[in-house]
Every structure is written in C-alpha cells, then in structure tokens.
Design an enzyme around this catalytic site. Structure first.
Site, PDB file in Angstrom:
ATOM      1  N   CYS A 253       0.830  -1.208   0.000  1.00 57.71           N
ATOM      2  CA  CYS A 253       0.000   0.000   0.000  1.00 57.71           C
ATOM      3  C   CYS A 253       0.863   1.256   0.000  1.00 57.71           C
ATOM      4  O   CYS A 253       2.064   1.217   0.268  1.00 57.71           O
ATOM      5  CB  CYS A 253      -0.889   0.046   1.249  1.00 57.71           C
ATOM      6  SG  CYS A 253      -1.972  -1.362   1.477  1.00 57.71           S
TER       7      CYS A 253
ATOM      8  N   ASP B 110      21.432  34.461 -16.050  1.00 56.69           N
ATOM      9  CA  ASP B 110      20.118  34.972 -16.435  1.00 56.69           C
ATOM     10  C   ASP B 110      19.908  36.376 -15.876  1.00 56.69           C
ATOM     11  O   ASP B 110      20.249  36.668 -14.720  1.00 56.69           O
ATOM     12  CB  ASP B 110      19.030  34.040 -15.907  1.00 56.69           C
ATOM     13  CG  ASP B 110      17.638  34.490 -16.277  1.00 56.69           C
ATOM     14  OD1 ASP B 110      17.207  34.228 -17.409  1.00 56.69           O
ATOM     15  OD2 ASP B 110      16.979  35.121 -15.417  1.00 56.69           O
TER      16      ASP B 110
END
Length: 461
Positions: free
Chosen positions: A32, A427
C-alpha cells in the site's frame, strides 16, 4: 529514511511521504501507500520498500483501495547515477514498449550488460521487468479510473495482444483485469479520457499559474484560476489537447485528455506529469534550500518547475528569449505559433499546435521581426532535430550551432527536460534578484536542486 521514520509516517498517514516508500503487509500479501485508509496493520506484519517495483519483486500485489499506481513517483530511490536516471526517464517515455534493451543501451552509450547491472543495483530488477511493471500499473490505473474497454486499456498501456496483457496481469499483479472491471465501458463523450494525477504536497499551484500566465500563447494554451491546458503534438504525428484542473483537497489534478487517435498513453501521461512537475518532493527541496535562502525568509514553499511539451519547443523559446524581456519573448513565440503552427479543433474552438522541426526547417521565418542571424539559429536547430534527432536529444550538442550559448542550453534543459539541477546564474532575472536583495551564496550548495533555486530567485523579480 530509517525504519522508525517510515513507521511514524505510516501511522500518521502523512501525505508528504506518499510515493517515497511503500508498505507491504505480510499477513495479506498486499502493498500500500503510506496514506492508505485501510485499518493500520501491526508493525510486526509490515515490511517497507523504497519503490512499488521492489514490493512487487518481493511477491506482494498492489492494494485496490489506495491504488499504489496513483502515487507520485519518488526521486529518492533512483539514486544519484545520472545514467540510471536517464534510462528510467526513457523507459517511462516508452523506450521499451516497442524497442529493445540493446537499443536503449545504445542510446545511453553503454552495454546491455552494464545497463542490466545498473538496474539490479538501483531498482532490484531488470530493465524489461521494470518497464513491464510500469505498464501494468498504468493499465491498472486506467481500469480503475476510466471506462475504456479492456482491449483498449491493453493497447493504451503498450501491450500488443489481449492474451499477453491478461497473462502478465495475472502473473505480476496476481489478479485479472476482470477483477477490477466487471463491466466493459467506453471513454467519455467526444473521446475524452479523464484521469487523476496526484502529487506529494506542498504544491504551489498559484506560483505555477502565475509563471505560466504571462507566457501564455493564445490558441496554444489556456488558463483559469484553477486550471491549465494546452495542445499536444505526439512523436507519432498525432495531436490532441488536455486541461488539468487543480484539486487541492485531493492533492492532484483532474485531467481531461483528448487525442486524435488511440495511442499508447503511458508516455503521454508521463509527459503531463513532467509538465506540471508532479513528482517533485517539495518538502525535501525546500528543506535543502532553506539555509541558503535564510536571508530572504526561506524558499517559497512548494515551488514546481514549469515544463514545456518538448525539448525542441524549449529550445525555440530559449532562442527567442535571448537577451530580451519576458514580454518581448512572449510576443515572438506568439508570432511564431500564429504564423507556422498547424490548426485543429480545441476545447472551445480552433487551437494551434507548436510548429514542428520539419515545418520550421523549410521556412525563412519571414513573419518574425528578428535579426537574420537569430532566424538562422532557429532554422539550424530545426534542421538538427529533423535530420539528427539522436544528436538533438542532447542539448549540449547544440553548442555547435552559431547563436546558441550556455544560457540557451541550460534553459532548454531546465524546461524541456525538467532537469532539477540547473543554475541560470547568467540569467538577467537571477542577476537582478541577487543585486536587489544583496544576496550572496555558493550555488553549488543548492545541488541537486539548483533549478528550484533559480525559480526562487525569479519569484523575487
């Protein structure tokens, strides 16, 4: 994680650990998710596994109630081997649905024997068995989530025959498709297929939405306060579109998917998960970045990496975004899609597909207001994808093209391949954030999550 941590997460059903490990119960033979709503088993009857594949290899079958096939994937168990991680990504994209292990090894630049050893050490199984189990879990998900007939589910999961599908289902999952689907069904109206794709919280949908909104290309994409959608172009030439609606209460997205023809769906769903960055472990990432961003109040919780549909699209967007603002780049991309994107039926009328390499390689891009050199760079990239797709799949090889530098390559890696460790230090937005907030640090300390460090700094501008 230690066993004590697994136990605590299981007992509290903590959703932050969903997909990071699986709980197998020896008394039932079932495994599970840690969030399973079933009554908690005794600890002496529990075994813990880092992956669903490992639980299956130990002889356990998936729970029908919590559906381990729906758990977000975990990066932790992949380890740090970049070759293995790339192999897993290619298999998840369908490399072994019709291809062979030897062909996959060739793409990776290693031998089949070494690839098999990597998988045994990293996942506890072979490449073929790993791929087969992913197909079966995906088929199980389709059987439980959709009304597709069993035959269509088998095809969508990549099986060539119903007999092989049934045999593999029975052997590996210890059940038959009919155990999950007593009555045959069909897809929704107009060919719509509805799926639920889960994530591990926290998930900052507002930030992702606000990142995508100013970059939205009319006709190609659509967005609301709670949903995002766009057109799709598949490798086999088919097309379609999806709309993903955020469901915060259930920790996932309801996805309405439309395709022009039936196809193997597993690579499509993997792409959607990558686009929305559903498999990131945000809690782990935030904890890692918190000391580095302490002077800024810590990282923005739950940031996700916004992907693009393909590496080619990311490369084109990066080239059009060189040394210009977000709004200027947006206008150029919109012009490109308007001029060269194929049209087709969309959710509310006509939509556009992102132009293919074949189309852009055969045009002079006269519709774009760009310097001739920049246009030639776009055409050269399109020709590379058209003529040498294997070479083009490695953005590092793009540096041989005039007009493409490190920033373009790194941006394409971050958004086109969703690589988690890209630092865009050059950047303009990153540099502006560093100056405005007077922040200094060593970006290497953020590895392997430097893409999320970049996103945090972008959020400041």
């Amino acid at each position: 994680m230690q066993t004590a941590h697994y136990q605590q997460a299981r007992l509290t059903r903590d959703p932050r650990f969903d997909g990071r490990f699986f709980v197998a119960v020896t008394s039932t033979g079932i495994y599970c998710r840690p969030i399973c709503p079933a009554p908690l088993p005794k600890e002496e009857n529990v075994r813990y596994f880092d992956s669903a594949v490992a639980a299956a290899e130990a002889g356990f079958r998936p729970c029908l109630r919590c559906r381990p096939d729906s758990a977000p994937a975990s990066w932790a168990w992949k380890g740090t081997d970049t070759t293995l991680e790339r192999a897993l990504r290619l298999i998840d994209e369908g490399a072994l649905v019709q291809g062979s292990v030897s062909r996959l090894a060739e793409r990776l630049g290693i031998s089949s024997r070494y690839l098999t050893r990597l998988f045994q050490n990293g996942t506890g199984t072979s490449p073929k068995r790993y791929a087969l189990y992913q197909q079966l879990l995906f088929a199980k998900s389709l059987l439980q989530q959709t009304g597709l007939p069993v035959a269509e589910v088998a095809f969508a999961a990549g099986f060539g025959s119903i007999r092989r599908f049934n045999d593999c289902f029975r052997e590996r999952l210890q059940m038959t498709p009919s155990d999950l689907r007593r009555q045959p069904g069909k897809a929704g109206d107009n060919g719509e297929l509805t799926l639920f794709l889960s994530y591990r919280p926290p998930y900052n949908w507002q930030h992702l939405r606000d990142f995508l909104r100013p970059r939205l290309i009319p006709g190609l994409e659509w967005i609301t306060d709670h949903s995002y959608g766009r057109s799709l172009t598949l490798d086999n030439g088919q097309h379609g579109y999806f709309t993903a609606t955020h469901d915060a209460a259930r920790h996932g997205f309801r996805v309405a998917l439309h395709l022009s023809q039936p196809t193997v769906l597993l690579p499509v769903v993997r792409t959607l998960r990558r686009l929305l960055d559903l498999d990131a472990d945000s809690g782990c990432i935030d904890d890692h970045l918190r000391p580095l961003l302490a002077s800024l109040g810590g990282p923005v919780p739950g940031l996700r990496l916004p992907g693009t549909l393909s590496l080619f699209e990311a490369g084109v967007r990066a080239i059009l975004g060189q040394q210009v603002s977000v709004s200027a780049a947006h206008k150029l991309v919109a012009q490109l899609v308007e001029a060269y994107g194929q049209t087709g039926p969309g959710p509310t009328g006509e939509m556009r597909l992102f132009p293919s390499p074949e189309v852009l390689a055969e045009t002079d891009l006269a519709e774009l207001r760009l310097p001739g050199r920049r246009k030639q760079t776009l055409i050269d990239l399109a020709c590379l994808f058209r003529d040498e797709p294997q070479t083009a799949a490695d953005p590092g090889r793009w540096l041989q093209l005039s007009g493409i530098g490190p920033w373009t390559v790194q941006y394409a890696r971050m958004r086109g391949l969703s690589e988690s460790d890209i630092w865009l230090g050059g950047d303009l937005g990153v540099q502006r954030a560093l100056r405005q907030h007077d922040v200094t640090f060593d970006p290497a300390a953020a590895a392997p999550w430097r893409s999320y460090l970049t996103l945090n700094l972008w959020s400041l501008t």
